[in-house]
Design a protein around this motif. Structure first.
Motif, PDB file in Angstrom:
ATOM      1  N   CYS A 180       0.367  -9.116  -9.783  1.00 22.90           N
ATOM      2  CA  CYS A 180       1.056  -7.877  -9.396  1.00 22.90           C
ATOM      3  C   CYS A 180       2.340  -8.197  -8.623  1.00 22.90           C
ATOM      4  N   VAL A 181       2.277  -9.229  -7.795  1.00 20.55           N
ATOM      5  CA  VAL A 181       3.450  -9.601  -7.003  1.00 20.55           C
ATOM      6  C   VAL A 181       4.471 -10.333  -7.873  1.00 20.55           C
ATOM      7  N   ARG A 182       4.011 -11.347  -8.584  1.00 20.17           N
ATOM      8  CA  ARG A 182       4.923 -12.231  -9.336  1.00 20.17           C
ATOM      9  C   ARG A 182       5.510 -11.541 -10.568  1.00 20.17           C
ATOM     10  N   ASP A 183       4.672 -10.877 -11.341  1.00 23.18           N
ATOM     11  CA  ASP A 183       5.134 -10.330 -12.624  1.00 23.18           C
ATOM     12  C   ASP A 183       5.629  -8.886 -12.512  1.00 23.18           C
ATOM     13  N   PHE A 184       5.047  -8.127 -11.588  1.00 23.25           N
ATOM     14  CA  PHE A 184       5.400  -6.708 -11.508  1.00 23.25           C
ATOM     15  C   PHE A 184       6.280  -6.393 -10.289  1.00 23.25           C
ATOM     16  N   GLY A 185       6.420  -7.364  -9.403  1.00 20.70           N
ATOM     17  CA  GLY A 185       7.262  -7.134  -8.220  1.00 20.70           C
ATOM     18  C   GLY A 185       6.703  -6.106  -7.251  1.00 20.70           C
ATOM     19  N   MET A 186       5.394  -5.929  -7.250  1.00 20.32           N
ATOM     20  CA  MET A 186       4.776  -4.912  -6.385  1.00 20.32           C
ATOM     21  C   MET A 186       4.531  -5.474  -4.988  1.00 20.32           C
ATOM     22  N   ARG A 187       4.654  -4.624  -3.982  1.00 19.86           N
ATOM     23  CA  ARG A 187       4.512  -5.098  -2.607  1.00 19.86           C
ATOM     24  C   ARG A 187       3.792  -4.087  -1.710  1.00 19.86           C
ATOM     25  N   VAL A 188       3.180  -3.110  -2.321  1.00 21.18           N
ATOM     26  CA  VAL A 188       2.343  -2.162  -1.581  1.00 21.18           C
ATOM     27  C   VAL A 188       0.954  -2.185  -2.205  1.00 21.18           C
ATOM     28  N   MET A 189      -0.080  -2.328  -1.354  1.00 24.51           N
ATOM     29  CA  MET A 189      -1.462  -2.433  -1.844  1.00 24.51           C
ATOM     30  C   MET A 189      -2.240  -1.177  -1.499  1.00 24.51           C
ATOM     31  N   ARG A 190      -2.944  -0.646  -2.497  1.00 21.89           N
ATOM     32  CA  ARG A 190      -3.814   0.514  -2.231  1.00 21.89           C
ATOM     33  C   ARG A 190      -5.272   0.087  -2.335  1.00 21.89           C
ATOM     34  N   LEU A 191      -6.049   0.547  -1.373  1.00 22.54           N
ATOM     35  CA  LEU A 191      -7.486   0.268  -1.366  1.00 22.54           C
ATOM     36  C   LEU A 191      -8.270   1.584  -1.390  1.00 22.54           C
ATOM     37  N   HIS A 192      -9.401   1.549  -2.099  1.00 24.92           N
ATOM     38  CA  HIS A 192     -10.357   2.665  -2.134  1.00 24.92           C
ATOM     39  C   HIS A 192     -11.730   2.101  -1.752  1.00 24.92           C
ATOM     40  N   PRO A 193     -11.961   1.782  -0.501  1.00 19.11           N
ATOM     41  CA  PRO A 193     -13.251   1.157  -0.148  1.00 19.11           C
ATOM     42  C   PRO A 193     -14.460   2.001  -0.533  1.00 19.11           C
ATOM     43  N   ASN A 194     -14.359   3.312  -0.456  1.00 20.59           N
ATOM     44  CA  ASN A 194     -15.533   4.141  -0.774  1.00 20.59           C
ATOM     45  C   ASN A 194     -15.828   4.124  -2.278  1.00 20.59           C
ATOM     46  N   TYR A 195     -14.832   4.359  -3.105  1.00 24.11           N
ATOM     47  CA  TYR A 195     -15.082   4.368  -4.551  1.00 24.11           C
ATOM     48  C   TYR A 195     -15.401   2.970  -5.085  1.00 24.11           C
ATOM     49  N   HIS A 196     -14.949   1.942  -4.400  1.00 22.80           N
ATOM     50  CA  HIS A 196     -15.175   0.591  -4.904  1.00 22.80           C
ATOM     51  C   HIS A 196     -16.358  -0.096  -4.221  1.00 22.80           C
ATOM     52  N   GLY A 197     -17.001   0.615  -3.313  1.00 24.08           N
ATOM     53  CA  GLY A 197     -18.301   0.180  -2.845  1.00 24.08           C
ATOM     54  C   GLY A 197     -18.327  -0.958  -1.848  1.00 24.08           C
ATOM     55  N   TYR A 198     -17.416  -0.983  -0.912  1.00 29.47           N
ATOM     56  CA  TYR A 198     -17.478  -2.001   0.150  1.00 29.47           C
ATOM     57  C   TYR A 198     -17.006  -1.378   1.458  1.00 29.47           C
ATOM     58  N   ALA A 199     -17.325  -2.027   2.530  1.00 28.89           N
ATOM     59  CA  ALA A 199     -16.834  -1.594   3.842  1.00 28.89           C
ATOM     60  C   ALA A 199     -15.721  -2.538   4.273  1.00 28.89           C
ATOM     61  N   LEU A 200     -14.797  -2.014   5.056  1.00 27.48           N
ATOM     62  CA  LEU A 200     -13.637  -2.824   5.456  1.00 27.48           C
ATOM     63  C   LEU A 200     -14.031  -3.984   6.369  1.00 27.48           C
ATOM     64  N   ASP A 201     -15.179  -3.869   7.031  1.00 27.19           N
ATOM     65  CA  ASP A 201     -15.561  -4.940   7.955  1.00 27.19           C
ATOM     66  C   ASP A 201     -16.487  -5.982   7.306  1.00 27.19           C
ATOM     67  N   THR A 202     -16.634  -5.922   5.991  1.00 27.63           N
ATOM     68  CA  THR A 202     -17.423  -6.944   5.291  1.00 27.63           C
ATOM     69  C   THR A 202     -16.522  -8.129   4.950  1.00 27.63           C
ATOM     70  N   ALA A 203     -17.131  -9.160   4.396  1.00 28.69           N
ATOM     71  CA  ALA A 203     -16.346 -10.345   4.015  1.00 28.69           C
ATOM     72  C   ALA A 203     -15.273  -9.977   2.995  1.00 28.69           C
ATOM     73  N   GLU A 204     -15.637  -9.107   2.040  1.00 27.31           N
ATOM     74  CA  GLU A 204     -14.663  -8.703   1.008  1.00 27.31           C
ATOM     75  C   GLU A 204     -13.510  -7.908   1.619  1.00 27.31           C
ATOM     76  N   GLY A 205     -13.872  -6.966   2.495  1.00 24.81           N
ATOM     77  CA  GLY A 205     -12.834  -6.153   3.130  1.00 24.81           C
ATOM     78  C   GLY A 205     -11.904  -6.992   3.980  1.00 24.81           C
ATOM     79  N   THR A 206     -12.485  -7.884   4.732  1.00 24.42           N
ATOM     80  CA  THR A 206     -11.682  -8.739   5.597  1.00 24.42           C
ATOM     81  C   THR A 206     -10.771  -9.652   4.767  1.00 24.42           C
ATOM     82  N   ALA A 207     -11.306 -10.168   3.675  1.00 23.15           N
ATOM     83  CA  ALA A 207     -10.519 -11.087   2.843  1.00 23.15           C
ATOM     84  C   ALA A 207      -9.305 -10.385   2.235  1.00 23.15           C
ATOM     85  N   VAL A 208      -9.473  -9.176   1.767  1.00 20.35           N
ATOM     86  CA  VAL A 208      -8.341  -8.499   1.127  1.00 20.35           C
ATOM     87  C   VAL A 208      -7.292  -8.094   2.178  1.00 20.35           C
TER      88      VAL A 208
END
Lengths: 262, 255
Positions: free
Chosen positions: B87-115
């Motif tokens: 997304c960064v290299r090929d599309f030049g995108m620099r804003v990230m959108r997250l949907h933790p509820n629809y994607h089934g994780y909490a922001l304080d989990t390992a996945e949330g922290t990593a992203v």
């Protein structure tokens, strides 16, 4: 001109900004149909208010209407579970009020309950429009909270009463289907979020002749609820019907029979 | 005006207007919206979000003066790091959108922290999407509660140098996040679902300061007139109105 059929107020402190709403209504030329569901000292709005609490709410509504005769139309709050008392309370309010007025029912009992029938007969006699709360919540309704299908039953049972269909059923897609074909119902736009397509869908199923503007202020902002109308793909005539002409015509029936509003 | 929160694409549960670039641009023109930050709405439900992000890139590449793309990531799905890089290299995108509820994780989990760590490393703005629309109206088989405010407050406090836009949150939720967060300089909120109580925009400005409040529509799910009228009717100074309508978003997104 705009007529807002769905406005709340509460006694005591004004955390929800009724005074702000009055000022904004004056700026935007909005007539507010006001009910009170919140007696003084209550933590919120009691689901099953006592006779004293109903009287206290209506005293406050009457006081506001007298103080703002060009801005406020009182909507008398009743608890159908009170049966005879509810009818006496309504008769006394109607006798004491020389202006336009209506009735508000919330969640004390579901609106298909036969205890509403004596109240509805009085509403028909005095040509009082009834704002009946409805909501169909996928997350679960409150005890006593009417669904749109409950109101359909009531509206069919009382064809001489005009109903403001509270919140258009909450889930307006569900509500619109329940209200289809009923000549005595008017979908109230008040409350909920300004969803894209909300009014367009109601116009398709109910026509603009059966939709009235409501806001559910001060819990909701006038801006967000007006946006439902201004964001719809409708023509100027339909917009005027929704914003005030339909409600104006209903209240005008009182003027022709009682001289109210003079 | 700059719309800080919009989508292109379709929603599975009802028919909507303004789902294509041409239709959205037409509506933006009607309301005087010069630019919009957009994501692909289908990416709420797609598993392979790179496909959706590519669709978004293709759809708006001829309108780079009007649309700023926000790519969607799901850190619970394999390969998200490589997708991010594309997304960064090929599309030049620099804003990230997250949907933790629809994607089934909490922001304080390992996945949330990593992203969030990845976003920090890249210097992204993160759009934390609290919800899509009123939970009371959800499809009976797809009932998705909004992202809890306490979870968002913990995340923005844990990443004080990462810039967050709180999107599609209601008035009480925004003020709750603000008061629960130990750091607030990195928080902005957009107003698409701030639809009450009366005086809501003024009260948000009193609580957060007008520098943290942004115009946003949540198009095509909500009517954009709601946010536009909210700003028009708000009793705030002309300077604050300009900040909310445009200036704050221009600063946050570098527009």
């Amino acid at each position: 001109m705009i007529i807002d059929v769905h406005v709340h107020t509460r006694l005591g402190p004004d955390p929800y900004g009724f005074q702000y709403l009055l000022e904004q209504a004056a700026e935007l030329d909005v007539t507010l149909c006001v009910n009170s569901l919140s007696p003084e000292g209550a933590a919120g709005m009691p689901y099953d208010p006592s006779e004293e609490e109903v009287q206290q709410c209506n005293d406050w509504t009457a006081e506001l209407a007298v103080a703002n005769p060009d801005r406020i139309i009182p909507m008398w709050y009743l608890n159908p579970a009170h049966e005879d008392f509810a009818c006496r309370e309504l008769e006394q309010r109607v006798a004491a009020c020389s202006g336009l007025q209506g009735v508000k029912l919330w969640v004390a009992v579901r609106c298909n309950d036969p205890r509403l029938d004596p109240i509805m007969r009085l509403c028909a006699e005095h040509k009082l429009p009834v704002l009946q709360h409805t909501w169909f919540k996928v997350t679960g309704n409150l005890p006593g909270e009417s669904t749109p299908m409950d109101l359909r039953e009531l509206a069919l049972r009382h064809p001489d009463v005009s109903f403001f269909w509270g919140h258009s059923g909450g889930d307006y897609e569900y509500g619109a289907k329940c209200a289809r074909g009923l000549p005595n119902v008017y979908m109230d736009l008040g409350g909920g979020e300004a969803m894209n397509g909300y009014v367009d869908l109601l116009v398709e199923y109910e026509t603009a002749d059966h939709i009235v503007f409501g806001s559910d202020a001060p819990g909701r902002s006038l801006s967000s609820q007006l946006a439902k109308v201004y964001g719809a793909h409708i023509d100027d005539e339909e917009r005027e019907k929704i914003l005030y002409r339909n409600a104006q015509a209903l209240f005008a029936r009182q003027e022709t029979t009682t001289g109210a509003g003079s | 005006m700059i719309d800080a929160n919009a989508y292109l694409g379709n929603w599975p549960f009802r028919q909507l207007r303004y789902t294509t670039p041409a239709a959205l641009l037409g509506k933006m023109d009607d309301l005087g919206i010069e630019k919009a930050v957009v994501s692909l709405l289908e990416n709420v439900f797609y598993k392979d979000m790179l496909a959706g992000n590519r669709t978004l890139h293709t759809a708006i590449k001829d309108h780079s003066d009007r649309f700023l793309p926000a790519f969607t990531l799901n850190p619970t799905f394999p390969g998200w790091e490589e997708d991010l890089a594309i997304c960064v290299r090929d599309f030049g995108m620099r804003v990230m959108r997250l949907h933790p509820n629809y994607h089934g994780y909490a922001l304080d989990t390992a996945e949330g922290t990593a992203v969030l760590e990845a976003a920090h490393a890249h210097g992204f703005v993160v759009i934390l999407t609290v919800g899509i629309e009123d939970t009371r109206h959800h499809h009976p088989l797809v009932k998705v509660p909004d992202v809890p405010g306490a979870q968002i407050a913990a995340a923005v406090s844990a990443f004080p140098n990462l810039r967050f836009l709180i999107a599609a949150e209601k008035f009480a939720g925004i003020t709750g996040i603000w008061t629960q967060s130990s750091h607030t300089e990195n928080i902005c909120a957009e107003i698409s679902r701030v639809q009450g109580p009366v005086g809501d925009i003024e009260k948000l400005c009193e609580t957060m300061g007008a520098d943290h409040v942004l115009f946003g529509t949540n198009l095509p799910l909500h009517v954009p007139e709601a946010a536009a009228l909210a700003i028009e009717h708000a009793k705030v100074s002309a300077a604050d109105r300009r900040k909310i309508a445009q200036g704050n978003a221009a600063r946050l997104f570098g527009l």
